[in-house]
Design a protein around this motif. Structure first.
Motif, PDB file in Angstrom:
ATOM      1  N   LEU A 238       0.683  -1.172   0.037  1.00  0.00           N
ATOM      2  CA  LEU A 238      -0.096  -0.022   0.059  1.00  0.00           C
ATOM      3  C   LEU A 238       1.039   1.261  -0.082  1.00  0.00           C
ATOM      4  N   THR A 239       0.309   2.402  -0.582  1.00  0.00           N
ATOM      5  CA  THR A 239       0.935   3.618  -0.470  1.00  0.00           C
ATOM      6  C   THR A 239       0.239   4.629   0.369  1.00  0.00           C
ATOM      7  N   PHE A 240       0.705   5.176   1.136  1.00  0.00           N
ATOM      8  CA  PHE A 240      -0.091   6.136   2.155  1.00  0.00           C
ATOM      9  C   PHE A 240      -0.053   7.593   1.726  1.00  0.00           C
ATOM     10  N   GLY A 241      -1.147   8.447   1.479  1.00  0.00           N
ATOM     11  CA  GLY A 241      -0.985   9.856   1.311  1.00  0.00           C
ATOM     12  C   GLY A 241      -0.805  10.666   2.444  1.00  0.00           C
ATOM     13  N   ASP A 242      -0.551  11.943   2.355  1.00  0.00           N
ATOM     14  CA  ASP A 242      -0.454  12.894   3.528  1.00  0.00           C
ATOM     15  C   ASP A 242      -1.661  13.012   4.258  1.00  0.00           C
ATOM     16  N   PRO A 243      -1.813  13.084   5.539  1.00  0.00           N
ATOM     17  CA  PRO A 243      -3.101  13.445   6.124  1.00  0.00           C
ATOM     18  C   PRO A 243      -3.549  14.669   5.741  1.00  0.00           C
ATOM     19  N   ASP A 244      -5.148  14.388   5.521  1.00  0.00           N
ATOM     20  CA  ASP A 244      -5.898  15.584   5.062  1.00  0.00           C
ATOM     21  C   ASP A 244      -6.831  16.158   6.032  1.00  0.00           C
ATOM     22  N   PRO A 245      -6.459  17.272   6.567  1.00  0.00           N
ATOM     23  CA  PRO A 245      -7.288  17.976   7.907  1.00  0.00           C
ATOM     24  C   PRO A 245      -8.604  18.329   7.412  1.00  0.00           C
ATOM     25  N   THR A 246      -9.015  18.163   6.124  1.00  0.00           N
ATOM     26  CA  THR A 246     -10.255  18.653   5.631  1.00  0.00           C
ATOM     27  C   THR A 246     -11.276  17.530   5.663  1.00  0.00           C
ATOM     28  N   CYS A 247     -10.794  16.310   5.890  1.00  0.00           N
ATOM     29  CA  CYS A 247     -11.442  14.919   5.803  1.00  0.00           C
ATOM     30  C   CYS A 247     -11.154  14.092   7.188  1.00  0.00           C
ATOM     31  N   PRO A 248     -12.169  14.570   7.998  1.00  0.00           N
ATOM     32  CA  PRO A 248     -12.019  13.832   9.569  1.00  0.00           C
ATOM     33  C   PRO A 248     -12.635  12.668   9.541  1.00  0.00           C
ATOM     34  N   CYS A 249     -11.999  11.810  10.205  1.00  0.00           N
ATOM     35  CA  CYS A 249     -12.625  10.233  10.317  1.00  0.00           C
ATOM     36  C   CYS A 249     -13.943  10.179  11.144  1.00  0.00           C
TER      37      CYS A 249
ATOM     38  N   MET B 270     -15.457   7.291  -4.090  1.00  0.00           N
ATOM     39  CA  MET B 270     -16.496   7.249  -5.235  1.00  0.00           C
ATOM     40  C   MET B 270     -15.713   7.319  -6.365  1.00  0.00           C
ATOM     41  N   PRO B 271     -16.357   6.545  -7.597  1.00  0.00           N
ATOM     42  CA  PRO B 271     -15.620   6.600  -8.859  1.00  0.00           C
ATOM     43  C   PRO B 271     -15.067   7.969  -9.224  1.00  0.00           C
ATOM     44  N   ASP B 272     -15.791   9.025  -8.888  1.00  0.00           N
ATOM     45  CA  ASP B 272     -15.083  10.213  -9.441  1.00  0.00           C
ATOM     46  C   ASP B 272     -14.252  10.885  -8.422  1.00  0.00           C
ATOM     47  N   GLY B 273     -13.763  10.137  -7.643  1.00  0.00           N
ATOM     48  CA  GLY B 273     -12.829  10.591  -6.423  1.00  0.00           C
ATOM     49  C   GLY B 273     -13.261  11.278  -5.177  1.00  0.00           C
ATOM     50  N   ALA B 274     -14.718  11.426  -5.090  1.00  0.00           N
ATOM     51  CA  ALA B 274     -15.203  12.228  -4.064  1.00  0.00           C
ATOM     52  C   ALA B 274     -15.240  11.224  -2.971  1.00  0.00           C
ATOM     53  N   LEU B 275     -15.766  11.787  -1.808  1.00  0.00           N
ATOM     54  CA  LEU B 275     -16.376  10.848  -0.453  1.00  0.00           C
ATOM     55  C   LEU B 275     -17.874  10.529  -0.878  1.00  0.00           C
ATOM     56  N   PRO B 276     -17.985   9.420  -0.251  1.00  0.00           N
ATOM     57  CA  PRO B 276     -19.417   9.236  -0.382  1.00  0.00           C
ATOM     58  C   PRO B 276     -20.277   9.956   0.330  1.00  0.00           C
ATOM     59  N   PRO B 277     -21.747  10.068  -0.157  1.00  0.00           N
ATOM     60  CA  PRO B 277     -22.884  11.141   0.530  1.00  0.00           C
ATOM     61  C   PRO B 277     -23.138  10.561   1.777  1.00  0.00           C
ATOM     62  N   LEU B 278     -23.605  11.585   2.796  1.00  0.00           N
ATOM     63  CA  LEU B 278     -24.021  11.008   3.835  1.00  0.00           C
ATOM     64  C   LEU B 278     -25.248  10.190   3.684  1.00  0.00           C
ATOM     65  N   CYS B 279     -25.566   9.579   4.852  1.00  0.00           N
ATOM     66  CA  CYS B 279     -26.796   8.869   4.780  1.00  0.00           C
ATOM     67  C   CYS B 279     -28.119   9.523   4.697  1.00  0.00           C
ATOM     68  N   PRO B 280     -29.152   9.366   3.644  1.00  0.00           N
ATOM     69  CA  PRO B 280     -30.098  10.275   3.459  1.00  0.00           C
ATOM     70  C   PRO B 280     -31.339  10.158   4.492  1.00  0.00           C
TER      71      PRO B 280
ATOM     72  N   PRO C 296     -20.825   8.919   6.341  1.00  0.00           N
ATOM     73  CA  PRO C 296     -20.751   8.635   4.973  1.00  0.00           C
ATOM     74  C   PRO C 296     -21.307   7.215   4.709  1.00  0.00           C
ATOM     75  N   MET C 297     -21.780   6.922   3.582  1.00  0.00           N
ATOM     76  CA  MET C 297     -22.347   5.585   3.119  1.00  0.00           C
ATOM     77  C   MET C 297     -20.850   5.044   2.673  1.00  0.00           C
ATOM     78  N   ARG C 298     -21.326   3.353   2.706  1.00  0.00           N
ATOM     79  CA  ARG C 298     -20.289   2.442   2.171  1.00  0.00           C
ATOM     80  C   ARG C 298     -20.700   1.916   0.844  1.00  0.00           C
ATOM     81  N   ILE C 299     -19.858   1.524  -0.086  1.00  0.00           N
ATOM     82  CA  ILE C 299     -19.953   1.113  -1.515  1.00  0.00           C
ATOM     83  C   ILE C 299     -20.061  -0.464  -1.042  1.00  0.00           C
ATOM     84  N   ARG C 300     -21.251  -1.021  -1.545  1.00  0.00           N
ATOM     85  CA  ARG C 300     -21.391  -2.483  -1.283  1.00  0.00           C
ATOM     86  C   ARG C 300     -21.543  -3.284  -2.510  1.00  0.00           C
ATOM     87  N   PRO C 301     -21.424  -4.750  -2.553  1.00  0.00           N
ATOM     88  CA  PRO C 301     -21.549  -5.330  -3.571  1.00  0.00           C
ATOM     89  C   PRO C 301     -22.996  -5.764  -3.639  1.00  0.00           C
TER      90      PRO C 301
END
Length: 159
Positions: A57-68, A102-112, A119-124
């Protein structure tokens, strides 16, 4: 003719960059995996195997605009995961928070149904089709299509 005692290729741990990786075969399921040979207090990295080599795996730098969503620590992109790239909490292994990309590189939307579910999860889904599902399933059964529109299941149809 190859020497049977020829030393196997060594891999350096991409997490700590200090120790080599060691190949282990699980006693539980017989599948191989790789671990960092350093002390677990220093590095507790574990990697899956693909084609006889560690899935590095390769790890990117921490992003403070994306909180856990679990602990609020900054997250970072991890590339090369078994199921693709994803966001991982920088507090791992204390926090196991992770988000799909997401396929477009964005974070998943919040649960409606309840944004506090996060954020929602991508599921099979059936026949290889993927969809977004609430991370609190089965407590919450909200689903969306990957493009963000309500799924057929939510609209009264069959998913």
């Amino acid at each position: 003719m190859e020497n049977p005692k020829q030393k196997a290729k060594m891999y350096q741990c991409p997490k700590c960059h200090k120790h080599d990786l060691k190949r282990i075969v699980s006693k539980k399921n017989g599948k191989p995996y790789w671990i960092c040979q350093g002390p677990t207090e220093v590095c507790d990295a574990i990697f899956s195997e693909r084609d006889g080599e560690p899935l590095l795996l390769t790890f990117g730098d921490p992003d403070p605009t994306c909180p856990c969503p679990e602990c609020n620590a900054p997250m970072r992109i991890v590339k090369g995961g078994q199921y693709g790239d994803y966001w991982s909490c920088t507090a791992y292994p204390k926090c196991k928070g992770a988000l799909d990309i997401m396929p477009d590189g964005a974070l998943p939307p919040l649960c409606p149904e309840d944004e506090e579910h996060g954020p929602m999860r991508i599921r099979p889904g059936k026949e290889g089709m993927r969809f977004l599902g609430c991370r609190r399933y089965p407590e919450c059964t909200a689903t969306l299509e990957i493009d963000g529109s309500p799924s057929k299941k939510q609209n009264g149809g069959e998913a």
